[in-house]
Scaffold this motif. Structure first.
Motif, PDB file in Angstrom:
ATOM      1  N   VAL A  68       0.833  -0.992  -0.001  1.00  0.00           N
ATOM      2  CA  VAL A  68       0.063  -0.011  -0.066  1.00  0.00           C
ATOM      3  C   VAL A  68       0.717   1.195  -0.189  1.00  0.00           C
ATOM      4  O   VAL A  68       0.767   2.007  -1.060  1.00  0.00           O
ATOM      5  CB  VAL A  68      -1.020   0.106   1.329  1.00  0.00           C
ATOM      6  CG1 VAL A  68      -1.807   1.524   1.031  1.00  0.00           C
ATOM      7  CG2 VAL A  68      -1.801  -1.141   1.110  1.00  0.00           C
ATOM      8  N   MET A  69       1.787   1.442   1.242  1.00  0.00           N
ATOM      9  CA  MET A  69       2.613   2.723   1.165  1.00  0.00           C
ATOM     10  C   MET A  69       3.760   1.928   2.008  1.00  0.00           C
ATOM     11  O   MET A  69       3.428   1.728   3.232  1.00  0.00           O
ATOM     12  CB  MET A  69       1.858   3.951   1.767  1.00  0.00           C
ATOM     13  CG  MET A  69       2.776   5.118   2.025  1.00  0.00           C
ATOM     14  SD  MET A  69       2.120   6.222   3.169  1.00  0.00           S
ATOM     15  CE  MET A  69       0.751   6.868   1.825  1.00  0.00           C
ATOM     16  N   ASP A  70       4.973   2.276   1.465  1.00  0.00           N
ATOM     17  CA  ASP A  70       6.054   1.894   2.134  1.00  0.00           C
ATOM     18  C   ASP A  70       6.356   2.743   3.157  1.00  0.00           C
ATOM     19  O   ASP A  70       5.891   3.528   3.418  1.00  0.00           O
ATOM     20  CB  ASP A  70       7.330   1.405   1.213  1.00  0.00           C
ATOM     21  CG  ASP A  70       7.784   2.850   0.560  1.00  0.00           C
ATOM     22  OD1 ASP A  70       7.599   3.991   0.950  1.00  0.00           O
ATOM     23  OD2 ASP A  70       8.361   2.625  -0.525  1.00  0.00           O
ATOM     24  N   GLY A  71       7.535   2.321   4.032  1.00  0.00           N
ATOM     25  CA  GLY A  71       7.954   3.000   5.305  1.00  0.00           C
ATOM     26  C   GLY A  71       8.592   4.431   4.863  1.00  0.00           C
ATOM     27  O   GLY A  71       8.463   5.350   5.370  1.00  0.00           O
ATOM     28  N   LEU A  72       9.194   4.555   3.725  1.00  0.00           N
ATOM     29  CA  LEU A  72       9.883   5.675   3.227  1.00  0.00           C
ATOM     30  C   LEU A  72       8.861   6.798   2.856  1.00  0.00           C
ATOM     31  O   LEU A  72       8.944   7.986   3.266  1.00  0.00           O
ATOM     32  CB  LEU A  72      10.749   5.435   1.980  1.00  0.00           C
ATOM     33  CG  LEU A  72      11.852   4.258   2.034  1.00  0.00           C
ATOM     34  CD1 LEU A  72      12.502   4.326   0.880  1.00  0.00           C
ATOM     35  CD2 LEU A  72      12.626   5.040   3.188  1.00  0.00           C
ATOM     36  N   GLU A  73       7.842   6.528   2.188  1.00  0.00           N
ATOM     37  CA  GLU A  73       6.631   7.306   1.723  1.00  0.00           C
ATOM     38  C   GLU A  73       5.892   7.804   2.989  1.00  0.00           C
ATOM     39  O   GLU A  73       5.751   8.832   3.143  1.00  0.00           O
ATOM     40  CB  GLU A  73       5.705   6.678   0.804  1.00  0.00           C
ATOM     41  CG  GLU A  73       4.694   7.661   0.317  1.00  0.00           C
ATOM     42  CD  GLU A  73       5.273   9.019  -0.435  1.00  0.00           C
ATOM     43  OE1 GLU A  73       4.643   9.912  -0.260  1.00  0.00           O
ATOM     44  OE2 GLU A  73       6.343   8.936  -0.910  1.00  0.00           O
TER      45      GLU A  73
END
Length: 231
Positions: A68-73
């Motif tokens: 869904v959304m990685d840790g960086l984003e």
């Protein structure tokens, strides 16, 4: 962190990882320690950002690779959201050097390895919750240096941040030491000055370079060429 009538409030931790067993392991560890409390869990970055707004954690244990959304984003969203006052502690491995550097650029306050001993993880959470960045020579210098070395000759943008030209010679020297992962006490010993003097230098560096914490100072030092890997 807020304080209660009986002393400091517990450090509120949000655990973010797409593996349920990993989240459960962190929860079991953290909830056995006085002064720490797990306020929630998230299996992806998007959920973590939403929960930050409602749960208001002090620290996030953030995985990098998630759906869904990685840790960086997710870290970028959290750092840019004025309604969120939380520090991000990335959980990573040595095999993700480039991702770790990107995490520091995104606004993470530091990172720990997935095989970090429990006592070191607990210490890392307290350090980050206290407003410091977790930047040890053993981990940070190796990862940042490897990233910069690996990107040499690849048109990596190397530009000095606004304010770099305003630094004094001593402030530049302190910045180099910060980039090497040295603590304030270690820097004070190196230059044979007081701890308060070092704290003043670091505060001025943060102000002049418009950096949110020591993690960004490390990024700046490498990106502008003030620190060159291997030297």
């Amino acid at each position: 962190m807020a304080e209660t009538g009986g002393g400091p409030a517990p450090i509120r931790v949000l655990v973010v990882d797409d593996e349920a067993l990993v989240r459960a392991g962190f929860r079991v560890l953290l909830e056995t320690v006085p002064g720490l409390t797990v306020v929630g869990e998230a299996a992806d970055g998007a959920t973590a950002v939403r929960q930050c707004r409602t749960l208001q954690p002090d620290v996030l244990l953030m995985d990098i690779r998630m759906p869904v959304m990685d840790g960086l984003e997710a870290t970028r969203h959290i750092a840019d959201d004025d309604s969120i006052d939380a520090r991000v502690l990335m959980v990573t491995t040595f095999g993700e050097d480039e991702h770790v550097f990107a995490a520091l650029r995104a606004g993470a306050s530091g990172f720990v390895l997935k095989d970090t001993p429990p006592e070191d993880l607990l210490s890392a959470i307290r350090i980050v919750a206290g407003g410091e960045a977790l930047l040890t020579p053993r981990v940070t210098t190796r990862l940042v240096a490897e990233f910069v070395r690996g990107n040499s000759g690849r048109n990596m943008s190397v530009t000095a941040p606004d304010g770099l030209d305003e630094l004094t010679e001593r402030e530049r020297e302190v910045l180099v030491q910060v980039a090497a992962g040295q603590s304030n006490a270690e820097i004070a010993d190196h230059f044979m000055v007081s701890l308060n003097t070092v704290k003043t230098h670091v505060s001025r560096l943060l102000f002049k370079l418009a950096a949110r914490d020591r993690a960004q100072l490390v990024v700046y030092a490498y990106e502008c060429g003030l620190v060159i890997p291997g030297r």
